[in-house]
Design an enzyme around this catalytic site. Structure first.
Site, mmCIF file in Angstrom:
data_model
loop_
_atom_site.group_PDB
_atom_site.id
_atom_site.type_symbol
_atom_site.label_atom_id
_atom_site.label_comp_id
_atom_site.label_asym_id
_atom_site.label_seq_id
_atom_site.Cartn_x
_atom_site.Cartn_y
_atom_site.Cartn_z
ATOM 1 N N ARG A 130 12.681 -1.643 10.127
ATOM 2 C CA ARG A 130 11.828 -0.912 11.065
ATOM 3 C C ARG A 130 11.651 -1.742 12.326
ATOM 4 N NH1 ARG A 130 6.375 0.752 8.186
ATOM 5 N NH2 ARG A 130 5.491 -0.425 9.901
ATOM 6 N N ARG B 105 1.541 -8.611 14.149
ATOM 7 C CA ARG B 105 0.831 -7.633 13.314
ATOM 8 C C ARG B 105 -0.098 -8.336 12.324
ATOM 9 N NH1 ARG B 105 5.354 -4.329 10.687
ATOM 10 N NH2 ARG B 105 3.705 -3.064 9.792
ATOM 11 N N LYS C 172 0.831 -1.213 0.000
ATOM 12 C CA LYS C 172 0.000 0.000 0.000
ATOM 13 C C LYS C 172 0.865 1.261 0.000
ATOM 14 C CE LYS C 172 -2.156 -0.807 3.901
ATOM 15 N NZ LYS C 172 -1.475 -1.982 4.458
ATOM 16 N N ARG D 11 -8.450 0.508 10.457
ATOM 17 C CA ARG D 11 -7.863 -0.785 10.815
ATOM 18 C C ARG D 11 -8.893 -1.714 11.458
ATOM 19 N NH1 ARG D 11 -2.463 0.425 9.879
ATOM 20 N NH2 ARG D 11 -1.088 -0.998 10.968
ATOM 21 N N ARG E 202 12.140 -6.097 4.397
ATOM 22 C CA ARG E 202 11.959 -4.684 4.050
ATOM 23 C C ARG E 202 13.010 -3.832 4.766
ATOM 24 N NH1 ARG E 202 5.962 -2.446 4.530
ATOM 25 N NH2 ARG E 202 6.171 -2.843 6.752
#
Ligand code: AMP
Length: 215
Positions: free
Chosen positions: A161, A172, A17, A90, A127
């Site tokens: 991150r 998550r 996204k 969310r 990532r």
């Protein structure tokens, strides 16, 4: 594209996204608003809000709805701009609050980034984010040209991150399944949900996205 269209991007963390939102911003008249980015900025500035939400974010759980909604309202002006909402709503309560308290009569559309959650887990732990300029890389399919150096700003600080570590990622994705999947049903039932195949390569996803927005 409908004038003043607000775009809601839905999908699990790591489904692309953020990357696609950045491309749309570069090529269209959209502003990008990411509640994750807004919250991280609060944590970084060590504001009262930031100090309150830091531990919740580090664990991969959701920050409370009122806090996120206030932050969102403070940072967007729907009358004058089209926004891409990334990472919000969310859960179903946030979806309703977005409709009732933020969007009201403004035209909007929700797009679901459809991808298998096991594929995603691998994507996220690979990532890397440039600390200098925020550019996003992936060690599996979007490496920087020179290992460890940002193509855009030359920084050598490409970091994982904090909430992209394997343990937090598992949580998550669990939170996503429990809280955010019902949001898809919310938009589906209202006939406001479109879908793109987020497992396709980035170019293809972008084409699909443009197609959805312009039709
Ligand atoms: P993201 O960058 O969108 O994956 O968000 C990172 C973290 O910020 C999440 O794991 C949550 O702790 C928090 N967060 C971001 N957006 C929301 C939201 N809409 N509601 C609650 N918490 C959020």
């Amino acid at each position: 594209m409908t004038k003043n269209l607000q775009l809601i991007l839905l999908g699990a963390p790591g489904s692309g996204k953020g990357t696609q939102a950045a491309r749309l911003v570069a090529e269209n008249a959209f502003n990008h608003i990411s509640t994750g980015d807004l919250l991280r900025a609060e944590v970084k500035s060590e504001s009262e809000l930031g100090l309150r939400v830091k531990a919740i974010m580090d664990s991969g759980n959701l920050v409370d709805d009122d806090t996120v909604l206030e932050l969102l309202k403070k940072n967007c002006d729907l009358k004058s701009s089209s926004y891409i909402f990334d990472g919000f709503p969310r859960n179903e309560a946030q979806a309703k609050a977005l409709d009732e308290k933020v969007l009201a009569d403004t035209p909007s559309m929700a797009v679901y980034f459809d991808i298998d959650l096991d594929v995603l887990e691998q994507r996220i732990v690979n990532r890397r984010v440039c600390k200098g300029c925020g550019e996003i890389y992936n060690l599996l399919f979007k490496k920087p040209s020179v290992e460890g150096v940002c193509d855009k700003c030359g920084s050598t600080d490409l970091e994982l991150r904090k909430d992209d570590n394997p343990e937090t990622v598992k949580n998550r994705l669990k939170v996503y399944k429990e809280s955010t999947e019902p949001v898809l049903k919310y938009y589906q039932d209202l006939n406001r949900l479109s879908r793109v195949n987020a497992a396709a390569d980035s170019e293809e996803v972008f084409k699909e996205l443009l197609n959805v927005i312009n039709n």
